[in-house]
Scaffold this motif. Structure first.
Motif, PDB file in Angstrom:
ATOM      1  N   ARG A  80      47.174  31.811  42.491  1.00 48.68           N
ATOM      2  CA  ARG A  80      47.760  31.024  41.419  1.00 48.68           C
ATOM      3  C   ARG A  80      48.862  31.800  40.717  1.00 48.68           C
ATOM      4  O   ARG A  80      48.934  33.027  40.805  1.00 48.68           O
ATOM      5  N   CYS A  85      51.265  25.178  41.284  1.00 43.84           N
ATOM      6  CA  CYS A  85      49.990  24.635  41.752  1.00 43.84           C
ATOM      7  C   CYS A  85      49.168  25.728  42.437  1.00 43.84           C
ATOM      8  O   CYS A  85      49.683  26.415  43.322  1.00 43.84           O
ATOM      9  N   GLN A  87      46.558  27.387  45.041  1.00 43.43           N
ATOM     10  CA  GLN A  87      46.229  27.119  46.446  1.00 43.43           C
ATOM     11  C   GLN A  87      44.969  27.895  46.806  1.00 43.43           C
ATOM     12  O   GLN A  87      44.843  29.064  46.449  1.00 43.43           O
ATOM     13  N   SER A 103      55.595  23.939  42.405  1.00 38.94           N
ATOM     14  CA  SER A 103      55.168  23.111  41.273  1.00 38.94           C
ATOM     15  C   SER A 103      54.962  21.654  41.667  1.00 38.94           C
ATOM     16  O   SER A 103      54.636  20.829  40.831  1.00 38.94           O
ATOM     17  N   CYS A 106      50.474  19.046  43.223  1.00 38.34           N
ATOM     18  CA  CYS A 106      49.204  19.469  42.606  1.00 38.34           C
ATOM     19  C   CYS A 106      48.188  18.354  42.642  1.00 38.34           C
ATOM     20  O   CYS A 106      48.453  17.219  42.492  1.00 38.34           O
TER      21      CYS A 106
END
Length: 106
Positions: A80, A85, A87, A103, A106
């Motif tokens: 992060r 977003c 992962q 970004s 998400c």
């Protein structure tokens, strides 16, 4: 009289197993994290988190940068960075896992 040679043999075998690794596997892996090049031009603090929530590794990156993390425990991790977003992926011994943070999606 028989005990001395047997003890030497046992110690010798144990030393040989330790030195050769006895087919021991490395329980760490590598992950390459890329910050998408189209993100806002600022620095991002990228973290790799293990399932307990503890930070395994961290570095700063700019858009388009790829960070290499080695020595990360094998298993499930979350990557992060603020504003991007997160992962999740699985670290596998002997392989490099690639993750891209952005970004969108998400």
């Amino acid at each position: 009289m028989l005990r001395r040679p047997a003890a030497v043999l046992v110690v010798g075998l144990a030393a040989a197993l330790v030195l050769t690794g006895c087919k021991a596997q490395d329980s760490t892996g590598r992950i390459a994290v890329t910050v998408a090049p189209n993100e806002a031009e600022q620095s991002y603090f990228v973290e790799v988190l293990i399932p307990t929530g503890r930070t395994a590794a961290h570095q700063k990156a700019f858009p388009g940068d790829t960070l290499e993390f080695a020595g990360v425990a094998v298993g499930r991790v979350t990557v992060r960075a603020d504003g991007l977003c997160p992962q999740s992926t699985t670290i596998i011994s002997g392989q490099v896992v690639d993750v891209t943070l952005s970004s969108t999606g998400c």
